[in-house]
Design a protein around this motif. Structure first.
Motif, PDB file in Angstrom:
ATOM      1  N   PRO A 138     -62.648  -1.295   1.410  1.00 30.47           N
ATOM      2  CA  PRO A 138     -61.794  -0.534   0.484  1.00 30.47           C
ATOM      3  C   PRO A 138     -60.323  -0.457   0.883  1.00 30.47           C
ATOM      4  O   PRO A 138     -59.559   0.216   0.220  1.00 30.47           O
ATOM      5  CB  PRO A 138     -62.423   0.853   0.525  1.00 30.47           C
ATOM      6  CG  PRO A 138     -62.908   0.976   1.942  1.00 30.47           C
ATOM      7  CD  PRO A 138     -63.403  -0.402   2.319  1.00 30.47           C
ATOM      8  N   LEU A 139     -59.927  -1.124   1.991  1.00 32.76           N
ATOM      9  CA  LEU A 139     -58.535  -1.031   2.415  1.00 32.76           C
ATOM     10  C   LEU A 139     -57.601  -1.782   1.475  1.00 32.76           C
ATOM     11  O   LEU A 139     -56.529  -1.306   1.121  1.00 32.76           O
ATOM     12  CB  LEU A 139     -58.392  -1.564   3.849  1.00 32.76           C
ATOM     13  CG  LEU A 139     -59.037  -0.711   4.938  1.00 32.76           C
ATOM     14  CD1 LEU A 139     -58.922  -1.407   6.282  1.00 32.76           C
ATOM     15  CD2 LEU A 139     -58.396   0.666   5.004  1.00 32.76           C
ATOM     16  N   GLY A 140     -58.010  -2.973   1.057  1.00 32.46           N
ATOM     17  CA  GLY A 140     -57.141  -3.753   0.184  1.00 32.46           C
ATOM     18  C   GLY A 140     -55.893  -4.216   0.916  1.00 32.46           C
ATOM     19  O   GLY A 140     -55.894  -4.429   2.128  1.00 32.46           O
ATOM     20  N   ARG A 141     -54.805  -4.367   0.182  1.00 30.62           N
ATOM     21  CA  ARG A 141     -53.570  -4.861   0.776  1.00 30.62           C
ATOM     22  C   ARG A 141     -52.801  -3.702   1.428  1.00 30.62           C
ATOM     23  O   ARG A 141     -52.575  -2.661   0.808  1.00 30.62           O
ATOM     24  CB  ARG A 141     -52.725  -5.581  -0.262  1.00 30.62           C
ATOM     25  CG  ARG A 141     -53.266  -6.979  -0.554  1.00 30.62           C
ATOM     26  CD  ARG A 141     -52.559  -7.662  -1.699  1.00 30.62           C
ATOM     27  NE  ARG A 141     -52.992  -7.124  -2.980  1.00 30.62           N
ATOM     28  CZ  ARG A 141     -52.564  -7.584  -4.152  1.00 30.62           C
ATOM     29  NH1 ARG A 141     -51.688  -8.557  -4.190  1.00 30.62           N
ATOM     30  NH2 ARG A 141     -53.013  -7.069  -5.272  1.00 30.62           N
ATOM     31  N   VAL A 142     -52.407  -3.928   2.676  1.00 28.24           N
ATOM     32  CA  VAL A 142     -51.840  -2.876   3.511  1.00 28.24           C
ATOM     33  C   VAL A 142     -50.416  -3.233   3.902  1.00 28.24           C
ATOM     34  O   VAL A 142     -50.153  -4.326   4.431  1.00 28.24           O
ATOM     35  CB  VAL A 142     -52.703  -2.667   4.773  1.00 28.24           C
ATOM     36  CG1 VAL A 142     -52.040  -1.687   5.738  1.00 28.24           C
ATOM     37  CG2 VAL A 142     -54.093  -2.173   4.386  1.00 28.24           C
ATOM     38  N   MET A 143     -49.481  -2.317   3.630  1.00 27.45           N
ATOM     39  CA  MET A 143     -48.111  -2.472   4.080  1.00 27.45           C
ATOM     40  C   MET A 143     -48.045  -2.170   5.567  1.00 27.45           C
ATOM     41  O   MET A 143     -48.508  -1.114   6.017  1.00 27.45           O
ATOM     42  CB  MET A 143     -47.185  -1.532   3.308  1.00 27.45           C
ATOM     43  CG  MET A 143     -45.748  -1.494   3.810  1.00 27.45           C
ATOM     44  SD  MET A 143     -44.881  -3.070   3.659  1.00 27.45           S
ATOM     45  CE  MET A 143     -44.589  -3.109   1.889  1.00 27.45           C
ATOM     46  N   VAL A 144     -47.464  -3.084   6.328  1.00 25.52           N
ATOM     47  CA  VAL A 144     -47.389  -2.937   7.780  1.00 25.52           C
ATOM     48  C   VAL A 144     -45.941  -2.816   8.255  1.00 25.52           C
ATOM     49  O   VAL A 144     -45.613  -1.967   9.070  1.00 25.52           O
ATOM     50  CB  VAL A 144     -48.081  -4.134   8.481  1.00 25.52           C
ATOM     51  CG1 VAL A 144     -48.065  -3.943   9.994  1.00 25.52           C
ATOM     52  CG2 VAL A 144     -49.511  -4.305   7.987  1.00 25.52           C
ATOM     53  N   TRP A 145     -45.070  -3.694   7.754  1.00 26.81           N
ATOM     54  CA  TRP A 145     -43.693  -3.766   8.264  1.00 26.81           C
ATOM     55  C   TRP A 145     -42.732  -3.689   7.087  1.00 26.81           C
ATOM     56  O   TRP A 145     -42.271  -4.697   6.573  1.00 26.81           O
ATOM     57  CB  TRP A 145     -43.522  -5.071   9.027  1.00 26.81           C
ATOM     58  CG  TRP A 145     -42.204  -5.209   9.745  1.00 26.81           C
ATOM     59  CD1 TRP A 145     -41.216  -4.284   9.858  1.00 26.81           C
ATOM     60  CD2 TRP A 145     -41.743  -6.378  10.453  1.00 26.81           C
ATOM     61  NE1 TRP A 145     -40.169  -4.780  10.590  1.00 26.81           N
ATOM     62  CE2 TRP A 145     -40.466  -6.064  10.975  1.00 26.81           C
ATOM     63  CE3 TRP A 145     -42.289  -7.629  10.688  1.00 26.81           C
ATOM     64  CZ2 TRP A 145     -39.723  -6.981  11.718  1.00 26.81           C
ATOM     65  CZ3 TRP A 145     -41.552  -8.542  11.432  1.00 26.81           C
ATOM     66  CH2 TRP A 145     -40.296  -8.228  11.942  1.00 26.81           C
ATOM     67  N   PRO A 146     -42.390  -2.482   6.634  1.00 22.64           N
ATOM     68  CA  PRO A 146     -41.543  -2.375   5.438  1.00 22.64           C
ATOM     69  C   PRO A 146     -40.052  -2.584   5.683  1.00 22.64           C
ATOM     70  O   PRO A 146     -39.342  -3.056   4.791  1.00 22.64           O
ATOM     71  CB  PRO A 146     -41.819  -0.965   4.932  1.00 22.64           C
ATOM     72  CG  PRO A 146     -42.291  -0.216   6.122  1.00 22.64           C
ATOM     73  CD  PRO A 146     -42.974  -1.200   7.022  1.00 22.64           C
ATOM     74  N   ARG A 147     -39.548  -2.196   6.857  1.00 21.78           N
ATOM     75  CA  ARG A 147     -38.101  -2.250   7.062  1.00 21.78           C
ATOM     76  C   ARG A 147     -37.778  -2.625   8.502  1.00 21.78           C
ATOM     77  O   ARG A 147     -38.639  -2.585   9.388  1.00 21.78           O
ATOM     78  CB  ARG A 147     -37.439  -0.902   6.747  1.00 21.78           C
ATOM     79  CG  ARG A 147     -37.579  -0.430   5.314  1.00 21.78           C
ATOM     80  CD  ARG A 147     -36.707   0.781   5.061  1.00 21.78           C
ATOM     81  NE  ARG A 147     -36.877   1.321   3.709  1.00 21.78           N
ATOM     82  CZ  ARG A 147     -36.104   2.258   3.187  1.00 21.78           C
ATOM     83  NH1 ARG A 147     -35.107   2.767   3.883  1.00 21.78           N
ATOM     84  NH2 ARG A 147     -36.326   2.694   1.955  1.00 21.78           N
ATOM     85  N   VAL A 148     -36.518  -2.954   8.722  1.00 24.96           N
ATOM     86  CA  VAL A 148     -36.020  -3.188  10.068  1.00 24.96           C
ATOM     87  C   VAL A 148     -34.596  -2.646  10.150  1.00 24.96           C
ATOM     88  O   VAL A 148     -33.820  -2.753   9.192  1.00 24.96           O
ATOM     89  CB  VAL A 148     -36.067  -4.698  10.429  1.00 24.96           C
ATOM     90  CG1 VAL A 148     -35.146  -5.503   9.526  1.00 24.96           C
ATOM     91  CG2 VAL A 148     -35.733  -4.921  11.894  1.00 24.96           C
ATOM     92  N   GLU A 149     -34.284  -2.019  11.278  1.00 17.08           N
ATOM     93  CA  GLU A 149     -32.920  -1.569  11.543  1.00 17.08           C
ATOM     94  C   GLU A 149     -32.273  -2.563  12.501  1.00 17.08           C
ATOM     95  O   GLU A 149     -32.809  -2.824  13.579  1.00 17.08           O
ATOM     96  CB  GLU A 149     -32.928  -0.167  12.152  1.00 17.08           C
ATOM     97  CG  GLU A 149     -31.546   0.369  12.478  1.00 17.08           C
ATOM     98  CD  GLU A 149     -31.612   1.651  13.272  1.00 17.08           C
ATOM     99  OE1 GLU A 149     -31.276   2.716  12.709  1.00 17.08           O
ATOM    100  OE2 GLU A 149     -31.995   1.598  14.471  1.00 17.08           O
ATOM    101  N   GLU A 150     -31.127  -3.109  12.101  1.00  9.72           N
ATOM    102  CA  GLU A 150     -30.427  -4.115  12.908  1.00  9.72           C
ATOM    103  C   GLU A 150     -29.001  -3.620  13.172  1.00  9.72           C
ATOM    104  O   GLU A 150     -28.250  -3.364  12.237  1.00  9.72           O
ATOM    105  CB  GLU A 150     -30.363  -5.449  12.173  1.00  9.72           C
ATOM    106  CG  GLU A 150     -31.725  -6.002  11.754  1.00  9.72           C
ATOM    107  CD  GLU A 150     -31.606  -6.947  10.573  1.00  9.72           C
ATOM    108  OE1 GLU A 150     -32.011  -8.111  10.710  1.00  9.72           O
ATOM    109  OE2 GLU A 150     -31.080  -6.505   9.528  1.00  9.72           O
ATOM    110  N   ILE A 151     -28.637  -3.515  14.459  1.00  4.55           N
ATOM    111  CA  ILE A 151     -27.328  -3.016  14.861  1.00  4.55           C
ATOM    112  C   ILE A 151     -26.651  -4.069  15.732  1.00  4.55           C
ATOM    113  O   ILE A 151     -27.227  -4.531  16.721  1.00  4.55           O
ATOM    114  CB  ILE A 151     -27.441  -1.703  15.662  1.00  4.55           C
ATOM    115  CG1 ILE A 151     -28.193  -0.631  14.855  1.00  4.55           C
ATOM    116  CG2 ILE A 151     -26.067  -1.221  16.100  1.00  4.55           C
ATOM    117  CD1 ILE A 151     -27.463  -0.160  13.637  1.00  4.55           C
ATOM    118  N   LEU A 152     -25.440  -4.437  15.363  1.00  2.50           N
ATOM    119  CA  LEU A 152     -24.637  -5.342  16.181  1.00  2.50           C
ATOM    120  C   LEU A 152     -23.716  -4.480  17.048  1.00  2.50           C
ATOM    121  O   LEU A 152     -22.899  -3.708  16.513  1.00  2.50           O
ATOM    122  CB  LEU A 152     -23.829  -6.282  15.294  1.00  2.50           C
ATOM    123  CG  LEU A 152     -23.306  -7.558  15.951  1.00  2.50           C
ATOM    124  CD1 LEU A 152     -24.465  -8.454  16.384  1.00  2.50           C
ATOM    125  CD2 LEU A 152     -22.376  -8.307  14.998  1.00  2.50           C
TER     126      LEU A 152
END
Length: 613
Positions: free
Chosen positions: A55-69
């Motif tokens: 019943p899990l179906g499709r699972v969001m794992v990595w929605p965003r990333v913070e990138e700092i220079l």
């Protein structure tokens, strides 16, 4: 490539982002979906969504990333992000110079006197997502990266994020901060506009550091169930992926194939599968097409097919569709035309069961009436492809004898006859031809208005108001060969469609002059459902329209349609996908799923044959 890039205007978030979206999907059903700016605005936007068994179906794992220079202890973000209540921050982020989808999603960003390139890749099995950075121009700099993670259904956001123990993280740099943080109030403005939950919290398990220098590449990856998979990025693809392949999946439990109706939120639908199958799989993947048809034939019950296979596994399969079984038979006919050796007993029994079920009568009031036409309808469902259900019930119930179901019945009987005669079944073939002759007579006698020559949409309609509206469903009847209609009737009705329904992005679902016409698709689900088939433009209807043009005017007229639908062909070339719907009113803003299987399939099948090699 040219991209739409309006992400800061509130009006841009009506039903779809105000910028171009890209999709990378694996055969496993895992996918990544994002935007040209790199700013997430849907709950479905993310670098990695994994398809797990119900019943899990499709699972969001990595929605965003913070990138700092970081340069001389001064930090500059490479991109911006949405935060509740309505903040796009930081305001002083780096400047996006360009985005290209092909051959891989690539961003060129200027920040702090440097030019940085970000690239995205996915492993062939879809279990790993890789971000890669390199310094294109400028002196050395330090890049600080925080992956922002969750573990939730891709359909629902959560304020209690967690990191599943199956998640693995790899990187070429070093850990700058091992402290886990929670980033609160991440906003998805598109979901707010669509009336859904739109704020969530995200986990940041660590901060990574990379030294960006010339001629060197840095990378970070995240995976689920990686096992012995390599921790190095896959090679750079030489060309863009085939746009048809994104929708063809393999179930991990038994390796059986299926067709995803659209990304990101659709699963497998019977109707969508059968409409999309010829354009996605024929003739180049006839074996896979046969596997898909066998799998659906095994699901048949009393001549009907499931309307939808649910990825969450909640509840029994419903057979509330009058056209999906007939479209299954039509798809079998398309397979027989290019690879007759692929038709086996399972597929033949599926065809026979559908024809017999309709002739004898089955669920939802589906049966062949005395005039040879298929009647269908009950008080709960909308059984044709115009299937939207609003709070007050079906928006376009079309109860009675719809013209598209009548045409599909004629086509299905022709396929049944051919399959029977392939095995020397003269009696079965004769029965199919007799039934088809009755249905063709019924189309001519019942659907042509004797005064105007207009084709009706539904006859013997439960609601008389549903009989005469001009809708694109008549195109399936115009495409029949041999035609039941005289030439003047065909020309007249094709001209009606072109005058009132034709747009550069597909066909409207209702004449703009009708009082029920809705020219804009957007708002919450109930509002969208009331517009879904009441004027909204659907690109997949280019297929039935092209078939009708070919039947009435010949092949040369179909070739000319490439000019008519140039905007759709341009979208397919630039994005590798076509939206589900567009507004009925100009300028025909896109909406619905950003990547729809039957939109791509029908365009490829009929007006972009160079892709169907």
């Amino acid at each position: 490539m040219e991209t739409r890039s309006d992400i800061s205007t509130p009006g841009a978030y009506l039903d779809t982002p105000g910028e171009t979206e890209w999709l990378i999907a694996a055969e496993s059903g895992n996918y990544a979906l994002g935007t040209a700016s790199g700013t997430a605005s849907r709950r479905y936007h993310g670098w990695l969504v994994v398809a797990l068994p119900p019943p899990l179906g499709r699972v969001m794992v990595w929605p965003r990333v913070e990138e700092i220079l970081r340069v001389d202890d001064v930090d500059t973000a490479l991109g911006r992000a949405w935060w509740a209540p309505d903040v796009l921050a930081p305001a002083d982020a780096g400047q996006l110079v360009s985005f290209a989808r092909d051959p891989e999603p690539t961003w060129i960003i200027e920040a702090a006197g440097r030019t940085v390139r970000r690239r995205f890749r996915m492993s062939a099995d879809g279990r790993q997502a890789f971000l890669l950075w390199d310094l294109v121009e400028g002196p050395h700099a330090e890049l600080l990266v925080r992956p922002l993670l969750t573990w939730r259904s891709h359909h629902y956001q959560t304020r209690a994020p967690k990191i599943d123990p199956r998640v693995e993280i790899g990187f070429s740099g070093r850990v700058a901060d091992a402290t886990q943080h929670v980033y609160r109030d991440a906003l998805s403005p598109v979901e707010r506009a669509r009336g859904y939950d739109h704020v969530e919290d995200l986990c940041a398990p660590m901060q990574l550091a990379f030294d960006l220098v010339a001629d060197s590449e840095s990378s970070a990856w995240l995976g689920v169930g990686v096992g012995e998979s390599p921790a190095t990025p896959p090679d750079r693809p030489e060309s863009a992926p085939d746009p048809r392949d994104a929708y063809v999946i393999r179930h991990p439990s038994d390796d059986s194939p299926g067709i995803i109706a659209g990304y990101p939120w659709f699963t497998e639908w019977g109707r969508d599968t059968m409409i999309a199958l010829p354009g996605l799989l024929l003739p180049h993947r006839a074996g896979v097409a046969a596997e898909v048809l066998r799998a659906w034939a095994a699901r048949a019950d009393r001549g009907l097919l499931p309307n939808q296979l649910r990825d969450l596994g909640d509840g029994p399969l419903a057979t509330n569709t009058a056209d999906a079984p007939l479209r299954f038979v039509r798809a079998v006919g398309e397979l027989r035309a290019v690879a007759p050796e692929r038709i086996d007993d399972i597929i033949r029994r599926g065809v026979d069961g559908i024809l017999d079920g309709y002739a004898a009568g089955t669920d939802h009031g589906i049966h062949v009436d005395d005039d040879g036409l298929v009647a269908a309808g009950d008080d709960v469902h909308a059984l044709t492809w115009m299937d939207a259900i609003a709070p007050g019930g079906p928006v376009t119930p079309r109860r009675g004898k719809p013209i598209d179901i009548a045409a599909l019945w004629v086509e299905a009987l022709a396929v049944g006859r051919a399959l029977a005669e392939d095995l020397g079944g003269k009696e079965r073939g004769s029965w199919c031809e007799q039934q088809a002759a009755r249905a063709r007579d019924g189309l001519l006698m019942r659907f042509v208005d004797p005064v105007t020559g207009d084709l009706l949409d539904v006859v013997d309609a439960h609601d008389p108001a549903e009989e005469s509206p001009l809708r694109p469903n008549l195109l399936l009847a115009l495409a029949l060969d041999p035609s039941p209609f005289p030439r003047d009737v065909r020309e007249h009705n094709l001209a009606r469609v072109e005058a009132r329904l034709l747009t550069p992005y597909g066909l409207r679902t209702l004449d703009p002059g009708h009082p029920d016409y809705v020219g804009r698709y957007g708002g919450d689900q109930a509002t969208r459902d009331r517009a879904y088939h009441q004027g909204t433009v659907w690109p997949w209807l280019i297929g039935p329209y092209a078939d009708a043009v070919r039947a009435v005017r010949g092949d040369d007229a179909v070739s000319a349609l490439r000019t008519v639908f140039a905007p759709v062909l341009r979208e397919l070339a630039e994005r590798g996908a076509i939206h589900e719907v567009y507004d009925g009113d100009a300028p025909h803003r896109p909406g619905g799923c950003p990547a729809q299987a039957w939109s791509v399939a029908e365009v490829v099948r009929t007006i972009a044959p160079e892709l169907a090699r």
